[in-house]
Design a protein around this motif. Sequence first.
Motif, mmCIF file in Angstrom:
data_model
loop_
_atom_site.group_PDB
_atom_site.id
_atom_site.type_symbol
_atom_site.label_atom_id
_atom_site.label_comp_id
_atom_site.label_asym_id
_atom_site.label_seq_id
_atom_site.Cartn_x
_atom_site.Cartn_y
_atom_site.Cartn_z
ATOM 1 N N GLY A 1 1.905 10.226 4.886
ATOM 2 C CA GLY A 1 3.037 9.599 4.775
ATOM 3 C C GLY A 1 3.350 9.235 3.436
ATOM 4 O O GLY A 1 2.250 9.189 2.781
ATOM 5 N N VAL A 2 4.553 9.235 2.890
ATOM 6 C CA VAL A 2 4.758 8.523 1.755
ATOM 7 C C VAL A 2 5.081 6.932 1.673
ATOM 8 O O VAL A 2 5.776 6.550 2.465
ATOM 9 N N CYS A 3 4.461 6.425 0.918
ATOM 10 C CA CYS A 3 4.477 4.882 1.037
ATOM 11 C C CYS A 3 4.978 4.697 -0.446
ATOM 12 O O CYS A 3 4.704 5.219 -1.279
ATOM 13 N N ILE A 4 5.887 3.285 -0.412
ATOM 14 C CA ILE A 4 6.077 2.911 -1.761
ATOM 15 C C ILE A 4 5.152 1.801 -2.103
ATOM 16 O O ILE A 4 4.809 0.781 -1.345
ATOM 17 N N VAL B 1 -1.587 -1.289 8.469
ATOM 18 C CA VAL B 1 -2.003 0.077 8.118
ATOM 19 C C VAL B 1 -0.916 0.734 7.403
ATOM 20 O O VAL B 1 0.258 0.241 7.531
ATOM 21 N N PHE B 2 -1.161 1.991 6.850
ATOM 22 C CA PHE B 2 -0.239 2.686 5.902
ATOM 23 C C PHE B 2 1.097 3.158 6.740
ATOM 24 O O PHE B 2 2.226 3.215 6.222
ATOM 25 N N LYS B 3 0.683 3.296 8.091
ATOM 26 C CA LYS B 3 1.920 3.878 8.896
ATOM 27 C C LYS B 3 3.094 2.646 9.120
ATOM 28 O O LYS B 3 4.084 3.099 9.381
ATOM 29 N N ASP B 4 2.527 1.583 8.773
ATOM 30 C CA ASP B 4 3.691 0.524 9.102
ATOM 31 C C ASP B 4 4.418 0.273 7.735
ATOM 32 O O ASP B 4 5.427 -0.167 7.605
ATOM 33 N N ARG B 5 3.998 0.981 6.734
ATOM 34 C CA ARG B 5 4.630 1.095 5.251
ATOM 35 C C ARG B 5 5.521 2.235 5.125
ATOM 36 O O ARG B 5 5.997 2.447 4.126
ATOM 37 N N TRP B 6 4.892 3.548 5.682
ATOM 38 C CA TRP B 6 5.543 4.602 5.170
ATOM 39 C C TRP B 6 6.994 4.552 5.263
ATOM 40 O O TRP B 6 7.669 4.435 6.445
ATOM 41 N N ILE B 7 7.595 5.611 4.443
ATOM 42 C CA ILE B 7 9.057 5.642 4.518
ATOM 43 C C ILE B 7 9.373 7.139 5.089
ATOM 44 O O ILE B 7 10.456 7.536 5.383
ATOM 45 N N GLU C 1 -0.112 9.203 1.003
ATOM 46 C CA GLU C 1 -1.237 8.535 1.401
ATOM 47 C C GLU C 1 -1.684 8.884 2.755
ATOM 48 O O GLU C 1 -0.949 9.443 3.607
ATOM 49 N N GLY C 2 -2.689 8.821 2.740
ATOM 50 C CA GLY C 2 -3.483 9.214 3.960
ATOM 51 C C GLY C 2 -4.538 8.138 4.373
ATOM 52 O O GLY C 2 -4.778 7.054 3.424
ATOM 53 N N CYS C 3 -5.390 8.047 5.460
ATOM 54 C CA CYS C 3 -6.414 6.831 5.804
ATOM 55 C C CYS C 3 -7.246 7.446 6.620
ATOM 56 O O CYS C 3 -6.993 8.167 7.588
ATOM 57 N N LEU C 4 -8.419 7.025 6.181
ATOM 58 C CA LEU C 4 -9.727 7.523 6.956
ATOM 59 C C LEU C 4 -9.450 7.292 8.556
ATOM 60 O O LEU C 4 -10.272 7.879 9.464
ATOM 61 N N SER C 5 -8.722 6.283 8.892
ATOM 62 C CA SER C 5 -8.485 5.929 10.355
ATOM 63 C C SER C 5 -7.486 6.696 11.062
ATOM 64 O O SER C 5 -7.397 6.741 12.449
ATOM 65 N N PHE C 6 -6.784 7.519 10.299
ATOM 66 C CA PHE C 6 -5.656 8.346 10.827
ATOM 67 C C PHE C 6 -5.956 9.701 10.163
ATOM 68 O O PHE C 6 -5.231 10.289 9.416
#
Length: 148
Positions: free
Chosen positions: A96-99, A139-145, A86-91
């Motif tokens: 990173g890989v998210c589940i 945000v996705f970075k809180d979840r990426w493994i 995943e990526g994010c327009l804010s980052f």
Amino acid sequence: MAIRKIIKGGDPILNKKSRVVEKFDDRLAQLLDDMIQTMHAAKGCGLAAVQVGVLKRAVVVDTGDGVVELINPEIIDKKGVQREQEGCLSFPGEYGVCIRPAVVKLRAQNRRGQWCFYKAEGLKARAFCHEVDHLDGVVFKDRWIKAL
Ligand code: ZN
């Protein structure tokens, strides 16, 4: 319609919880139109209102088969698991890989306030979960493994 500035990681607004939308008026329609234009200009597949500095529970998603507008979205069912990048327009530039669930069912209001139901899998399911997270200050970075 106007392209709005996308708020970048590090800004504390991205960790705030967005408020329920109660007024389905021209102002909301304008916000959604701007969000769609901003998302497309940035070549993203999803954008939450908080990412343009508006703490309202509204997101737009376009994973290649048309724009979906989700107001006050709620995930009502999830099944299975997927582990994808995943990526994010804010980052920009960070991945990173998210589940995420493999399949999600969701209900949300449209810009006229009518409740609609959606079922998504694959990329669209990831996008729905990613954007709903934004509304809760996650945000996705809180979840990426794993960072890539
Ligand atoms: Zn994002």
